[in-house]
Design an enzyme around this catalytic site. Structure first.
Site, PDB file in Angstrom:
ATOM      1  N   GLY A 155       4.371  -6.391 -10.104  1.00 51.56           N
ATOM      2  CA  GLY A 155       5.377  -6.465  -8.780  1.00 51.56           C
ATOM      3  C   GLY A 155       4.693  -5.650  -7.715  1.00 51.56           C
ATOM      4  CG  ASP A 201       0.713  -4.748  -1.906  1.00 48.76           C
ATOM      5  OD1 ASP A 201       0.388  -3.854  -2.813  1.00 48.76           O
ATOM      6  OD2 ASP A 201       0.499  -5.850  -1.973  1.00 48.76           O
ATOM      7  NE  ARG A 228      -0.494  -6.435  -4.728  1.00 51.11           N
ATOM      8  CZ  ARG A 228      -0.529  -7.741  -4.635  1.00 51.11           C
ATOM      9  NH1 ARG A 228      -1.058  -8.464  -5.491  1.00 51.11           N
ATOM     10  NH2 ARG A 228      -0.144  -7.994  -3.310  1.00 51.11           N
TER      11      ARG A 228
END
Ligand SMILES: [Zn+2]
Length: 456
Positions: A330, A369, A371
């Site tokens: 996710g 985000d 990541r």
């Protein structure tokens, strides 16, 4: 390039300048060494004495120095994160990422002897990877240990002295069976060659599992923050899980309790670092709902399988293909957040639509985000990649991270339109509008609002 923060004796120069760097000044209340506990000391294998924070040169022992970025593994030094011998530890945290907590449960419940030493007989890599020139650059690889797969073989002298040195990378082989690959053979999109792709549609791969190993000065530099801010925030935002982050400025390597990375190599491993042979790469961030369970709300599994198809074709053309599978579920926000966002998207006024795709994530998570793709190219440097002929990704974040890391990208391969699942148009159109690579025109705001997903 040399590591400016560490001299050859391995002593951090900051240690000799205690008033010139915030790292050498941990908050006073964190400087307590240890405390005695009678309530937490049941069981014979558990020490009565709980070490709350351990300090540099505690008990007179000097740890084996780590000179990050040294190309000679002995000069670089082993990563010693095992809890078997506390005085040998030269890193913060422990092995196996988040699984270290299951190890704690196993010890706590009495099923695992905490002094167990791993028997590494016959566990060495099935094929060698590296060393590559990038291994000798402290800035190129900061989030994994390039020597992690060899640890069991190169540091054998230490093992004889009862050091417990564990690999952080394991390399093996497998035959994998993916139903879509079988379909593609039947449709004539893929050809059986008998070596890479077998007649029964099984695919021969070499695979590597990589646990994270963070060199904190390098991580800080990559994120354009200072090391102390990084260490203090890691300590605070894990609820104080690793006091050594703020009490041990002499230790610069951290084994974080996060998911790792799996690398699937298709074709000749020797082709990876050879810029004269073609290379295909897909960097894929985990999406369990689609990858394993086939959810149709996103393009993850179809794009992953397309990446494998491109990897097979590139390997069959005399090169190699690599799937980098990162445990960053996710967008590294986690699956609970992801499912909350799905609900918010489906229930919002006007329904699930491409123009509100990123906004709904931001409402729940505070960001779109997490990541941190700037850390991702480390695995490519570990593999010795200098040029990617076919990058199977539309992500501008991944593309920018790879090219900023000095790796050439020749061609970007978008997902073929016919592979986009029923409910995934919202995602793909929103991503294209936000800057993802595409060969088609991106939709204007009005059209974007018309791309709608299924309602719950
Ligand atoms: Zn997905």
């Amino acid at each position: 390039m040399t590591n400016h923060s560490t001299n050859h004796s391995g002593n951090h120069h900051l240690d000799h300048q205690p008033h010139h760097h915030p790292l050498s000044q941990p908050p006073d209340h964190l400087q307590s060494g240890s405390f005695q506990s009678n309530t937490l000391s049941s069981g014979q294998s558990h020490p009565k004495h709980i070490i709350l924070t351990s300090h540099q040169h505690r008990g007179g022992a000097t740890v084996v120095p780590i000179q990050w970025g040294a190309i000679d593994p002995y000069q670089r030094g082993p990563i010693i994160g095992s809890l078997r011998s506390l005085k040998h530890r030269n890193v913060i945290g422990t092995h196996a990422g988040s699984y270290g907590l299951y190890r704690a449960l196993a010890v706590a419940s009495g099923v695992l002897d905490p002094t167990h030493k791993a028997d590494l007989t016959d566990t060495a890599p099935i094929i060698p990877i590296g060393p590559h020139p990038s291994w000798g650059d402290p800035d190129k690889i900061v989030s994994l240990d390039p020597f992690g797969a060899m640890a069991g073989e190169i540091f054998t002298d230490y093992s004889q002295e009862d050091y417990d040195i564990l690999p952080t990378i394991a390399i093996t082989k497998a035959h994998i069976n993916i139903p879509e690959i079988k379909d593609e053979i039947e449709q004539g999109r893929l050809q059986v060659d008998g070596e890479i792709l077998k007649a029964d549609a099984s695919l021969v791969v070499t695979k590597a599992a990589i646990d994270p190993v963070w060199y904190l000065p390098g991580i800080a530099k990559r994120l354009h923050i200072d090391e102390w801010t990084l260490r203090r925030t890691l300590f605070q935002q894990t609820g104080g899980m690793f006091p050594d982050l703020v009490t041990r400025p002499d230790l610069h390597v951290f084994l974080p309790p996060i998911g790792g990375t799996t690398v699937y190599i298709i074709g000749d491993v020797q082709a990876i670092a050879d810029p004269n042979r073609p290379l295909a790469v897909r960097v894929h961030d985990e999406c369990n709902g689609s990858d394993v369970f086939g959810s149709d709300i996103c393009t993850c599994r179809p794009y992953l399988v397309h990446g494998i198809e491109v990897c097979i074709q590139t390997a069959q053309a005399g090169g190699a293909g690599i799937i980098i599978y990162c445990r960053k579920e996710g967008r590294a926000l986690g699956e609970v957040t992801k499912f909350l966002v799905y609900n918010a998207r489906k229930r919002q006024e006007g329904g699930d639509r491409a123009d509100a795709y990123f906004l709904r994530t931001e409402c729940v998570a505070g960001v779109q985000d997490m990541r941190f793709q700037e850390l991702m190219p480390d695995v490519l440097h570990w593999l010795g990649v200098t040029k990617i002929d076919r990058l199977v990704s539309m992500s501008n974040l991944k593309y920018n991270a790879i090219t900023n890391a000095g790796i050439e990208v020749v061609q970007r391969v978008p997902i073929p339109k016919e592979l986009i699942p029923a409910d995934a148009s919202v995602e793909i159109e929103a991503k294209k509008a936000s800057g993802y690579y595409s060969e088609d025109d991106i939709l204007a705001a009005e059209a974007l609002a018309q791309v709608k997903g299924r309602r719950y």
